[in-house]
Design a protein around this motif. Structure first.
Motif, PDB file in Angstrom:
ATOM      1  N   UNK A 139       0.836  -1.191   0.000  1.00  0.00           N
ATOM      2  CA  UNK A 139       0.000   0.000   0.000  1.00  0.00           C
ATOM      3  C   UNK A 139       0.871   1.241   0.000  1.00  0.00           C
ATOM      4  N   UNK A 140       0.316   2.336  -0.498  1.00  0.00           N
ATOM      5  CA  UNK A 140       1.007   3.621  -0.460  1.00  0.00           C
ATOM      6  C   UNK A 140      -0.028   4.733  -0.495  1.00  0.00           C
ATOM      7  N   UNK A 141       0.432   5.940  -0.218  1.00  0.00           N
ATOM      8  CA  UNK A 141      -0.433   7.101  -0.337  1.00  0.00           C
ATOM      9  C   UNK A 141      -0.982   7.643   0.962  1.00  0.00           C
ATOM     10  N   UNK A 187      -8.885  15.552   0.716  1.00  0.00           N
ATOM     11  CA  UNK A 187      -8.955  14.303  -0.033  1.00  0.00           C
ATOM     12  C   UNK A 187      -7.599  13.621  -0.023  1.00  0.00           C
ATOM     13  N   UNK A 188      -7.640  12.321  -0.211  1.00  0.00           N
ATOM     14  CA  UNK A 188      -6.424  11.517  -0.216  1.00  0.00           C
ATOM     15  C   UNK A 188      -6.714  10.282  -1.049  1.00  0.00           C
ATOM     16  N   UNK A 235      -7.144   1.316  -5.931  1.00  0.00           N
ATOM     17  CA  UNK A 235      -7.167   2.632  -5.302  1.00  0.00           C
ATOM     18  C   UNK A 235      -8.296   2.718  -4.278  1.00  0.00           C
ATOM     19  N   UNK A 236      -8.096   3.631  -3.344  1.00  0.00           N
ATOM     20  CA  UNK A 236      -9.177   4.053  -2.470  1.00  0.00           C
ATOM     21  C   UNK A 236      -9.141   5.574  -2.443  1.00  0.00           C
ATOM     22  N   UNK A 237     -10.107   6.180  -3.095  1.00  0.00           N
ATOM     23  CA  UNK A 237     -10.221   7.639  -3.099  1.00  0.00           C
ATOM     24  C   UNK A 237     -11.004   8.048  -1.862  1.00  0.00           C
ATOM     25  N   UNK A 238     -10.368   8.838  -1.036  1.00  0.00           N
ATOM     26  CA  UNK A 238     -10.985   9.267   0.210  1.00  0.00           C
ATOM     27  C   UNK A 238     -11.307  10.749   0.094  1.00  0.00           C
ATOM     28  N   UNK A 249      -3.204   6.602   7.789  1.00  0.00           N
ATOM     29  CA  UNK A 249      -3.957   7.796   7.409  1.00  0.00           C
ATOM     30  C   UNK A 249      -4.358   8.512   8.684  1.00  0.00           C
ATOM     31  N   UNK A 250      -4.004   9.764   8.784  1.00  0.00           N
ATOM     32  CA  UNK A 250      -4.351  10.581   9.932  1.00  0.00           C
ATOM     33  C   UNK A 250      -5.115  11.799   9.443  1.00  0.00           C
TER      34      UNK A 250
END
Length: 121
Positions: free
Chosen positions: A6-8, A17-18, A80-83, A117-118
């Protein structure tokens, strides 16, 4: 040997957004089911969303509906996971996992190490 990476992840402000990414060596992501999971400190791991080999999407977590989107780029063999509009309660370690196509988004056998993710308020 399958390696899921995983990355990002990172620090994001609430409402921002992330996008998380995931690759899996030795696997074609359109031949397996892929899922995103998360685990917050002191809590159990929970499923976020899954995309099956045929493109069907299963969302486990109601709280992310309308905000998080799972997708797959077959040409790049990347998940991907678009948050969008993340909230502080979305803060967690996010994991990507691969599972057999004949299991309906269950029995994930290969897991990544996670990306943090924070979300700041």
């Amino acid at each position: 040997q399958v390696q899921v990476v995983e990355s990002g992840g990172g620090l994001v402000q609430a409402g921002g957004s992330l996008r998380l990414s995931c690759t899996a060596s030795s696997l074609r992501l359109n031949e397996v089911n892929m899922g995103w999971f998360r685990q917050a400190p002191g809590k159990e791991r929970e499923g976020v969303s899954c995309i099956r080999w045929n493109g069907e999407i299963v969302t486990y977590e109601d709280s992310v509906k309308g905000r998080f989107t799972i997708s797959r780029d077959d040409a790049k063999n990347t998940l991907y996971l678009q948050m969008n509009s993340p909230k502080p309660e979305d803060t967690a370690m996010y994991y990507c996992a691969a599972g057999p196509r004949n299991a309906y988004c269950k029995n994930f056998a290969y897991w990544g190490q996670g990306t943090q993710v924070t979300v700041s308020s």
